[in-house]
Design a protein around this motif. Sequence first.
Motif, short mmCIF file in Angstrom:
data_model
loop_
_atom_site.label_atom_id
_atom_site.label_comp_id
_atom_site.label_asym_id
_atom_site.label_seq_id
_atom_site.Cartn_x
_atom_site.Cartn_y
_atom_site.Cartn_z
N PHE A 22 34.94 32.73 44.71
CA PHE A 22 34.03 32.09 45.65
C PHE A 22 33.05 31.30 44.81
O PHE A 22 32.36 31.88 43.97
N ARG A 25 32.49 32.30 41.11
CA ARG A 25 32.58 33.74 40.87
C ARG A 25 33.96 34.26 41.23
O ARG A 25 34.42 34.11 42.36
N SER A 47 30.91 48.67 47.06
CA SER A 47 30.61 47.60 47.99
C SER A 47 30.55 46.27 47.21
O SER A 47 29.93 46.21 46.15
N GLY A 48 31.25 45.30 47.70
CA GLY A 48 31.25 43.99 47.03
C GLY A 48 32.31 43.86 45.95
O GLY A 48 32.42 42.82 45.30
N SER A 49 33.14 44.91 45.76
CA SER A 49 34.15 44.85 44.69
C SER A 49 35.34 43.97 45.09
O SER A 49 36.16 43.62 44.24
N GLY A 50 35.46 43.66 46.37
CA GLY A 50 36.54 42.74 46.77
C GLY A 50 37.62 43.39 47.63
O GLY A 50 38.68 42.80 47.83
N LYS A 51 37.35 44.58 48.17
CA LYS A 51 38.37 45.28 48.96
C LYS A 51 38.80 44.48 50.19
O LYS A 51 39.98 44.30 50.44
N SER A 52 37.79 44.01 50.96
CA SER A 52 38.14 43.25 52.17
C SER A 52 38.80 41.93 51.80
O SER A 52 39.71 41.47 52.50
N THR A 53 38.37 41.36 50.69
CA THR A 53 38.98 40.10 50.23
C THR A 53 40.45 40.34 49.91
O THR A 53 41.32 39.53 50.28
N HIS A 187 35.43 53.53 51.72
CA HIS A 187 34.39 53.86 50.75
C HIS A 187 34.49 55.31 50.35
O HIS A 187 33.83 55.76 49.43
N1 LIG Z 1 33.68 33.82 52.46
C1 LIG Z 1 32.98 34.17 51.38
N2 LIG Z 1 32.17 33.29 50.75
C2 LIG Z 1 31.47 33.63 49.64
N3 LIG Z 1 31.54 34.85 49.06
C3 LIG Z 1 32.32 35.76 49.63
C4 LIG Z 1 33.08 35.47 50.82
N4 LIG Z 1 33.79 36.59 51.15
C5 LIG Z 1 33.48 37.52 50.24
N5 LIG Z 1 32.61 37.02 49.32
C6 LIG Z 1 32.06 37.73 48.17
O1 LIG Z 1 33.10 38.42 47.51
C7 LIG Z 1 32.67 39.70 47.09
C8 LIG Z 1 33.61 40.75 47.63
O2 LIG Z 1 33.46 40.82 49.03
P1 LIG Z 1 34.28 41.85 49.91
O3 LIG Z 1 33.84 41.66 51.31
O4 LIG Z 1 35.72 41.70 49.60
O5 LIG Z 1 33.76 43.25 49.31
P2 LIG Z 1 34.10 44.72 49.79
O6 LIG Z 1 34.62 45.44 48.59
O7 LIG Z 1 34.95 44.70 51.00
O8 LIG Z 1 32.66 45.30 50.13
P3 LIG Z 1 32.19 46.33 51.27
O9 LIG Z 1 32.61 47.68 50.76
O10 LIG Z 1 30.71 46.18 51.28
O11 LIG Z 1 32.85 45.96 52.55
C9 LIG Z 1 31.24 39.86 47.57
O12 LIG Z 1 30.37 39.65 46.50
C10 LIG Z 1 31.09 38.80 48.64
O13 LIG Z 1 29.78 38.29 48.65
#
Ligand SMILES: Nc1ncnc2c1ncn2[C@@H]1O[C@H](COP(=O)(O)OP(=O)(O)OP(=O)(O)O)[C@@H](O)[C@H]1O
Length: 243
Positions: A22, A25, A47-53, A187
């Motif tokens: 993104f 980053r 949180s923020g490690s990228g799981k949902s991504t 989590h």
């Molecule tokens: N559409 C987007 N635009 C910019 N940054 C993004 C976008 N989607 C995710 N990110 C960034 O990518 C990183 C990973 O996000 P993600 O949602 O995958 O984390 P996560 O592991 O699912 O966190 P959580 O446990 O809080 O749900 C975060 O730093 C988030 O800010």
Amino acid sequence: MAAHAQQLTRPAVRLHGLTRSFRSRTVLDGIDLDLPAGQFTALLGHSGSGKSTLLRAVAGLDHGVEGAGRLWAPERVSVVFQDSRLLPWRRVLDNVLLGAEGGDTAERGRAALAEVGLEGRERAWPGELSGGEAQRAALARALVREPQLLLADEPFGALDALTRIRMHTLLRELWERHRPSVLLVTHDVDEAIVLADRVLVLENGRIGLDLTIDRPHPRSYREPKLGEYRERLLAALGVTEDH
Ligand SMILES: Nc1ncnc2c1ncn2[C@@H]1O[C@H](COP(=O)(O)OP(=O)(O)OP(=O)(O)O)[C@@H](O)[C@H]1O
Ligand SMILES: [Mg+2]
């Protein structure tokens, strides 16, 4: 014959060098991952490690992935999120049938609702359901498509502890009956080790730990052997239990 053998050994999902950034980053940094057909896998990470991504990429919902990324994934994929995402203006059965194809959909929808314990609630409005019931309806909606791959992003994260435990039992039972490949983002280390046969830890954009949980089901949180797995996972997450 060779093609048949290949079918049997071919994983349901294959990721190769999956990278997602993104702006400048990099959140996912060249992930290689196979998910075998019918395997129940959990994905942990801060949180923020990228799981949902990662889940979105596996679902094919993310068009910003670089490189080869998702080499293959099954045709029928269902996704469940933390909130049920039921449409408030449609009754429960109609929500469950959204996206369902083929014949007998109403029958299949009723059967799926019965499987998740919502028999008789077909004509209820989503607003009349409790949080746990709404998540069960979301599971029924996922199931009715007979997915080969079920992706779940913290599906029980908003539920109270007791409902969560009930949902764990339900999800595992549904998996045993239908045998999709599952990728469950959570989590919660205990949720991962009680439910999954393989647990991945996402760390610095890579799979930092890939752990097989070789224990029979049903499992209890208090099972001493699970303690060893818990410690390894907590260590991989940078958490120590001695405080
Ligand atoms: N559409 C987007 N635009 C910019 N940054 C993004 C976008 N989607 C995710 N990110 C960034 O990518 C990183 C990973 O996000 P993600 O949602 O995958 O984390 P996560 O592991 O699912 O966190 P959580 O446990 O809080 O749900 C975060 O730093 C988030 O800010
Ligand atoms: Mg997330």
